[in-house]
Design a protein around this motif. Structure first.
Motif, PDB file in Angstrom:
ATOM      1  N   UNK A 147      34.778  37.501  25.041  1.00 49.40           N
ATOM      2  CA  UNK A 147      35.637  38.410  25.783  1.00 49.40           C
ATOM      3  C   UNK A 147      35.317  38.369  27.280  1.00 49.40           C
ATOM      4  N   UNK A 148      34.016  38.287  27.604  1.00 53.83           N
ATOM      5  CA  UNK A 148      33.626  38.221  29.015  1.00 53.83           C
ATOM      6  C   UNK A 148      34.110  36.930  29.662  1.00 53.83           C
ATOM      7  N   UNK A 149      34.028  35.808  28.953  1.00 55.83           N
ATOM      8  CA  UNK A 149      34.494  34.536  29.502  1.00 55.83           C
ATOM      9  C   UNK A 149      36.001  34.545  29.715  1.00 55.83           C
ATOM     10  N   UNK A 150      36.740  35.103  28.754  1.00 58.41           N
ATOM     11  CA  UNK A 150      38.200  35.134  28.871  1.00 58.41           C
ATOM     12  C   UNK A 150      38.621  36.002  30.050  1.00 58.41           C
ATOM     13  N   UNK A 151      37.956  37.148  30.225  1.00 58.06           N
ATOM     14  CA  UNK A 151      38.322  38.038  31.324  1.00 58.06           C
ATOM     15  C   UNK A 151      37.980  37.442  32.679  1.00 58.06           C
ATOM     16  N   UNK A 152      36.996  36.553  32.729  1.00 53.12           N
ATOM     17  CA  UNK A 152      36.584  35.965  34.003  1.00 53.12           C
ATOM     18  C   UNK A 152      37.550  34.890  34.487  1.00 53.12           C
ATOM     19  N   UNK A 153      38.434  34.389  33.626  1.00 51.82           N
ATOM     20  CA  UNK A 153      39.351  33.318  34.015  1.00 51.82           C
ATOM     21  C   UNK A 153      40.494  33.879  34.858  1.00 51.82           C
ATOM     22  N   UNK A 154      40.944  33.133  35.860  1.00 56.31           N
ATOM     23  CA  UNK A 154      42.036  33.616  36.715  1.00 56.31           C
ATOM     24  C   UNK A 154      43.376  33.601  35.989  1.00 56.31           C
ATOM     25  N   UNK A 155      44.330  34.372  36.478  1.00 57.12           N
ATOM     26  CA  UNK A 155      45.662  34.448  35.880  1.00 57.12           C
ATOM     27  C   UNK A 155      46.562  33.355  36.432  1.00 57.12           C
ATOM     28  N   UNK A 156      46.051  32.134  36.438  1.00 54.57           N
ATOM     29  CA  UNK A 156      46.820  30.971  36.880  1.00 54.57           C
ATOM     30  C   UNK A 156      47.166  30.109  35.673  1.00 54.57           C
ATOM     31  N   UNK A 157      47.968  29.084  35.897  1.00 54.36           N
ATOM     32  CA  UNK A 157      48.328  28.193  34.791  1.00 54.36           C
ATOM     33  C   UNK A 157      47.081  27.541  34.195  1.00 54.36           C
ATOM     34  N   UNK A 158      46.168  27.133  35.048  1.00 58.23           N
ATOM     35  CA  UNK A 158      44.936  26.527  34.550  1.00 58.23           C
ATOM     36  C   UNK A 158      44.070  27.555  33.827  1.00 58.23           C
ATOM     37  N   UNK A 238      44.613  41.794  25.618  1.00 53.56           N
ATOM     38  CA  UNK A 238      45.614  40.829  26.113  1.00 53.56           C
ATOM     39  C   UNK A 238      46.170  41.274  27.459  1.00 53.56           C
ATOM     40  N   UNK A 239      45.963  40.487  28.531  1.00 52.76           N
ATOM     41  CA  UNK A 239      46.505  40.866  29.838  1.00 52.76           C
ATOM     42  C   UNK A 239      48.030  40.914  29.875  1.00 52.76           C
ATOM     43  N   UNK A 240      48.707  40.155  29.015  1.00 52.46           N
ATOM     44  CA  UNK A 240      50.171  40.129  29.015  1.00 52.46           C
ATOM     45  C   UNK A 240      50.768  41.453  28.561  1.00 52.46           C
ATOM     46  N   UNK A 241      49.960  42.298  27.921  1.00 53.80           N
ATOM     47  CA  UNK A 241      50.451  43.579  27.429  1.00 53.80           C
ATOM     48  C   UNK A 241      50.072  44.731  28.343  1.00 53.80           C
ATOM     49  N   UNK A 242      49.648  44.427  29.572  1.00 51.21           N
ATOM     50  CA  UNK A 242      49.243  45.479  30.497  1.00 51.21           C
ATOM     51  C   UNK A 242      50.446  46.193  31.106  1.00 51.21           C
ATOM     52  N   UNK A 243      51.629  45.558  31.035  1.00 51.06           N
ATOM     53  CA  UNK A 243      52.824  46.189  31.587  1.00 51.06           C
ATOM     54  C   UNK A 243      53.404  47.188  30.585  1.00 51.06           C
ATOM     55  N   UNK A 294      41.145  45.598  29.122  1.00 48.32           N
ATOM     56  CA  UNK A 294      40.242  46.721  28.930  1.00 48.32           C
ATOM     57  C   UNK A 294      40.501  47.362  27.568  1.00 48.32           C
ATOM     58  N   UNK A 295      39.471  47.967  27.011  1.00 51.15           N
ATOM     59  CA  UNK A 295      39.592  48.590  25.712  1.00 51.15           C
ATOM     60  C   UNK A 295      40.348  49.914  25.833  1.00 51.15           C
ATOM     61  N   UNK A 296      41.024  50.258  24.765  1.00 54.26           N
ATOM     62  CA  UNK A 296      41.652  51.563  24.705  1.00 54.26           C
ATOM     63  C   UNK A 296      40.590  52.626  24.442  1.00 54.26           C
ATOM     64  N   UNK A 297      40.776  53.859  24.908  1.00 57.00           N
ATOM     65  CA  UNK A 297      39.783  54.899  24.682  1.00 57.00           C
ATOM     66  C   UNK A 297      39.537  55.119  23.197  1.00 57.00           C
TER      67      UNK A 297
END
Length: 322
Positions: A147-158, A238-243, A294-297
């Motif tokens: 989870x830490x590695x995934x969160x550290x990656x930028x929101x770019x195509x790469x 999932x960052x895609x579900x932040x909206x 981020x985790x839900x409460x």
């Protein structure tokens, strides 16, 4: 190594037309540049890492890098830690070449000791081929590490590509080279997940009324259903579900696929663009925006699991050719 040769090795133009190697040989800058380019970057990096590992060990063990007996002692140290014969030979070859460039070649006695250490390690492996490696075994990657590695990656195509490969490699417990070697020709999109009503997160059969995540207009984020706790996991990481997302629990009869009822779609057809019916959308629950990843409460993603008894089903919606 001369300053000009180091510039050439790093891809910069040399200040002169002639460079001098460490043994003292004079070469034109063109020759030096072509020789440097002929060596793959991965090989050069591996050699530098082996030398640095050897130098660090010499500092800890009280040896000098060009001291007689240092290289065979280092190889014995690797053998004691359970390294295979191939690793010992790779280190021996690199160190022998690097020391020769520094005008401190291994003498016949050191070469004999090195070979004896390697042969002895091969005999140990032959006597007990089932023995597990020692401390060289890498520590396993925990879900928290992933989870830490995934969160550290930028929101770019790469970054999105690397995120997918990390998750895939962790799920399949593969070597680093296996997901990296995949390409588009290895992916086969199937309709098994849609036809068998499978959860997109865990790949198991979902209940008759499953969770879907949609945009405010009723368009599903992904054309798949989820278990309740798997939906919580997806929302948590999932960052895609932040909206803005709307959550609904619906049967297949309340879903449309490309504008047609999902339940009446023919088998074997890729039914994309799922959407809630107007009736289901009115009873859906809008969720507040949240920070991506981020985790839900009060919820731990590690606790996410199917809460309903899954029915036997095929895994998952994407199949990989062997």
């Amino acid at each position: 190594m001369s300053a000009d040769l180091e510039l050439v090795r790093r891809g910069h133009p040399a200040t002169t037309t002639v460079v001098t190697t460490r043994p003292g040989r004079r070469l034109s800058a063109s020759v030096a540049r072509r020789v440097a380019k002929s060596i793959p970057v991965s090989s050069r990096t591996a050699r530098a890492w082996r030398w640095q590992t050897y130098a660090d060990w010499c500092t800890q063990a009280g040896f000098v890098t060009d001291e007689p007996g240092a290289v065979p002692s280092f190889l014995a140290h690797l053998a004691d830690r359970g390294h295979p014969v191939g690793t010992l030979r790779a280190f021996a070859g690199t160190l022998r070449a690097m020391l020769a460039l520094d005008q401190a070649p291994l003498d016949a006695e050191d070469l004999k000791y090195c070979e004896r250490v390697i042969v002895g390690r091969a005999q140990e492996i032959a006597d007990d081929p089932t023995a597990k490696p020692g401390p060289l075994q890498a520590d396993p990657v925990t879900p928290e590490d992933l989870r830490a590695m995934v969160r550290a990656l930028p929101a770019t195509a790469r970054g999105i590509r690397d995120r997918a490969l990390l998750l895939l490699d962790w799920w399949m417990a593969g070597r680093c080279s296996e997901p990296a070697a995949l390409n588009l020709q290895d992916v086969v999109i199937t309709t098994a997940g849609q036809e068998d009503w499978l959860c997109q997160v865990c790949g198991l059969g979902a209940p008759s009324e499953a969770v879907v995540l949609t945009r405010p207009g009723g368009r599903l984020v992904t054309s798949a259903v989820l278990h309740p706790r798997c939906a919580e996991l997806a929302l948590a990481v999932c960052p895609a579900l932040a909206e803005k997302v709307v959550r609904a629990t619906v049967p297949a009869a309340e879903l449309l696929a490309d504008g047609l009822p999902l339940s009446s779609a023919p088998k074997g057809v890729d039914r994309r663009h799922w959407q809630l019916t107007t009736k289901a959308l009115t009873s859906a629950t809008p969720l507040p925006p949240r920070q991506p990843g981020h985790q839900l409460p009060g919820h731990s993603p590690r606790d996410a699991r199917p809460v309903d008894r899954p029915r036997p089903a095929r895994l998952p919606t994407t199949a990989w050719r062997s």
